[in-house]
Enzyme design. Structure first.
Site, PDB file in Angstrom:
ATOM      1  N   HIS A  59       0.845  -1.201   0.000  1.00 39.95           N
ATOM      2  CA  HIS A  59       0.000   0.000   0.000  1.00 39.95           C
ATOM      3  C   HIS A  59       0.880   1.251   0.000  1.00 39.95           C
ATOM      4  CE1 HIS A  59      -4.014   1.827   1.512  1.00 39.95           C
ATOM      5  NE2 HIS A  59      -3.220   2.821   1.160  1.00 39.95           N
ATOM      6  N   HIS A  67       1.056   5.048  -2.335  1.00 41.26           N
ATOM      7  CA  HIS A  67       0.458   5.874  -3.391  1.00 41.26           C
ATOM      8  C   HIS A  67       1.551   6.579  -4.181  1.00 41.26           C
ATOM      9  CE1 HIS A  67      -3.847   5.846  -1.977  1.00 41.26           C
ATOM     10  NE2 HIS A  67      -3.243   5.407  -0.893  1.00 41.26           N
ATOM     11  N   ASP A 109       1.279   9.204  -6.060  1.00 42.49           N
ATOM     12  CA  ASP A 109       1.190  10.666  -5.890  1.00 42.49           C
ATOM     13  C   ASP A 109       1.401  11.083  -4.433  1.00 42.49           C
ATOM     14  OD1 ASP A 109      -1.290   9.295  -5.577  1.00 42.49           O
ATOM     15  OD2 ASP A 109      -2.432  11.135  -5.760  1.00 42.49           O
ATOM     16  N   HIS A 139      -9.908   0.799   0.220  1.00 41.20           N
ATOM     17  CA  HIS A 139      -9.632   1.614   1.410  1.00 41.20           C
ATOM     18  C   HIS A 139     -10.883   1.551   2.290  1.00 41.20           C
ATOM     19  CE1 HIS A 139      -6.243   3.582  -0.665  1.00 41.20           C
ATOM     20  NE2 HIS A 139      -5.920   4.127   0.492  1.00 41.20           N
ATOM     21  N   GLU A 191     -10.679   3.194   7.845  1.00 39.10           N
ATOM     22  CA  GLU A 191      -9.612   4.143   8.173  1.00 39.10           C
ATOM     23  C   GLU A 191     -10.247   5.333   8.896  1.00 39.10           C
ATOM     24  OE1 GLU A 191      -7.979   6.118   4.756  1.00 39.10           O
ATOM     25  OE2 GLU A 191      -6.201   6.828   5.811  1.00 39.10           O
TER      26      GLU A 191
HETATM   27  O1  LIG Z   1      -4.929   6.895   3.239  1.00 38.54           O
HETATM   28  C1  LIG Z   1      -5.629   7.282   2.308  1.00 38.54           C
HETATM   29  N1  LIG Z   1      -6.985   7.175   2.385  1.00 38.54           N
HETATM   30  C2  LIG Z   1      -7.801   7.539   1.373  1.00 38.54           C
HETATM   31  N2  LIG Z   1      -7.352   8.080   0.248  1.00 38.54           N
HETATM   32  C3  LIG Z   1      -6.028   8.249   0.133  1.00 38.54           C
HETATM   33  C4  LIG Z   1      -5.124   7.870   1.124  1.00 38.54           C
HETATM   34  N3  LIG Z   1      -3.885   8.183   0.712  1.00 38.54           N
HETATM   35  C5  LIG Z   1      -4.003   8.722  -0.509  1.00 38.54           C
HETATM   36  N4  LIG Z   1      -5.308   8.776  -0.864  1.00 38.54           N
HETATM   37  C6  LIG Z   1      -5.872   9.319  -2.092  1.00 38.54           C
HETATM   38  C7  LIG Z   1      -5.213  10.618  -2.517  1.00 38.54           C
HETATM   39  C8  LIG Z   1      -4.575  10.299  -3.831  1.00 38.54           C
HETATM   40  O2  LIG Z   1      -4.650  11.382  -4.727  1.00 38.54           O
HETATM   41  C9  LIG Z   1      -5.382   9.115  -4.331  1.00 38.54           C
HETATM   42  C10 LIG Z   1      -4.719   8.244  -5.370  1.00 38.54           C
HETATM   43  O3  LIG Z   1      -3.443   7.827  -5.024  1.00 38.54           O
HETATM   44  O4  LIG Z   1      -5.638   8.389  -3.144  1.00 38.54           O
HETATM   45 ZN   LIG Z   2      -3.910   4.769   1.095  1.00 34.49          ZN
END
Ligand SMILES: O=c1[nH]cnc2c1ncn2[C@H]1C[C@H](O)[C@@H](CO)O1
Ligand SMILES: [Zn+2]
Length: 358
Positions: free
Chosen positions: A18, A20, A22, A206, A209
């Site tokens: 996990h 991201h 970006d 997701h 959380e």
């Molecule tokens: O931890 C997270 N929870 C929900 N959404 C998230 C988290 N970290 C990043 N994102 C979102 C923001 C990014 O722009 C998107 C794609 O990677 O996923």
């Molecule tokens: Zn995430």
């Protein structure tokens, strides 16, 4: 017990499910790319910018944490920029001793300069291939699988699911939904998940959380998620002991061996948990859930896979045995074929930890 040294954690093989794309740019790259496209940043000093991201993400709320992505997504709108970011991601993970990683991003957020969804995916996958080749040449081999994310507040999940399936033989190994959780339940995207199941494809969601058990329950029992992104709120279904008593959903998650993609630092920043020592990872490990350790967003957390491991070593007194267990759990839960997973476990992970455990 011999104290675990940070440099040894870096050297030992790690698996990451996990992360991201970006959320993992180098601050210096954000500065350079922003200058090229004329995007205004809070500061143009890379070190100060790195600190700014961590401080801004230390917001105690997922919604505010997510606002910081405006600055990374803004500079990832062309094929060369996407390719560069992906290449550097592969190199940074490999230099940190990550031997297997699944890196995710949302193609729909990279269309501002008129790339097509397919062009976005092609640029990112090309960057991962390039970075992996350079990492192998530098003596730090890494295998990277791409996950395509759909944003849960938007309405493009079916399209992104089809995009993922289209690229399944050229680097994309799974699908995900992300973004603000409260008010956007996984069942909004049920059509996409049912489509992916009919295609025999893999996906994580997701869930659990910023929102609790209903989100986890929907992700698993309505949508059929293979894994849970975070899933940390499953503790709400465990009555503290001794001995702790598992509710029906917690028992299901544990007994079905559903992998939890836990992200300790990120959870503290979004307020999902109070601190690393309070993180339910200790309890969930003791109860033998299929726990994995992850970075989530290296830039926003100022972290790395080795740092997340080191934080757990400090907080819970873990040794190589536990770090190997987390790593093998992650590798067992990966979306690549079973024989490839087994090869990495038997030929890369076990021999390295075996030496340290001897
Ligand atoms: O931890 C997270 N929870 C929900 N959404 C998230 C988290 N970290 C990043 N994102 C979102 C923001 C990014 O722009 C998107 C794609 O990677 O996923
Ligand atoms: Zn995430």
């Amino acid at each position: 017990m011999v104290a675990i040294r940070y440099e040894d954690i870096v050297k030992v093989p790690k698996a990451l499910l996990h992360d991201h794309l970006d959320g993992g740019l180098r601050p210096a790259t954000v500065v350079e790319l922003a200058a090229e496209v004329g995007h205004e940043l809070p500061t143009t000093d890379p070190e100060a910018l790195g600190r700014w991201f961590v401080e801004a993400a230390n917001s105690g709320s997922l919604e505010r944490y997510l606002e910081t992505f405006a600055h990374t997504v803004a500079v990832m709108q062309t094929a060369p920029a996407l390719r560069r970011v992906a290449r550097e991601c592969a190199l940074d993970l490999a230099a940190d001793g990550v031997v297997y990683a699944e890196v995710r991003f949302a193609p729909e957020q990279h269309l501002e300069q008129h790339l097509t969804l397919d062009e976005v995916v092609e640029a990112v996958v090309a960057g991962f291939v390039e970075g992996s080749e350079q990492a192998a040449a530098a003596g730090t081999p890494i295998r990277i699988g791409t996950l395509l994310t759909a944003m849960r507040h938007a309405a493009r999940s079916q399209e992104i699911a089809e995009l993922a399936v289209r690229h399944r033989d050229t680097g994309v190994v799974g699908f995900d939904i992300a973004g603000a959780e409260a008010g956007f339940p996984p069942t909004r995207h049920l059509d996409a998940f049912e489509y992916l199941q009919r295609e025999n494809f893999h996906f994580t969601i997701h869930a659990g959380e910023a929102f609790g058990l209903p989100s986890i329950w929907q992700a698993i029992q309505w949508c059929g998620a293979d894994r849970l992104g975070h899933g940390v709120r499953i503790v709400d279904d465990i009555t503290p002991g001794p001995p702790p008593v598992l509710g029906r959903l917690a028992a299901y998650v544990r007994d079905k061996r559903i992998p939890l993609e836990l992200c300790p630092s990120s959870n503290v920043q979004t307020g999902a948990v109070a601190s690393i020592v309070d993180h339910p990872i200790g309890l969930l490990r003791d109860l033998r859930f299929r726990v994995t350790v992850n970075t989530d967003n290296r830039l926003m957390s100022g972290t790395s896979m080795s740092r997340e491991m080191a934080l757990l070593v400090d907080a819970f007194g873990y040794g190589w045995k536990e770090l190997q267990w987390f790593t093998i759990n992650a590798m067992k839960s990966a979306f690549i074929p079973f024989d490839e997973r087994l090869r990495i476990i038997d030929e890369v992970i076990k021999p390295a930890y075996g030496k340290l455990l001897a």
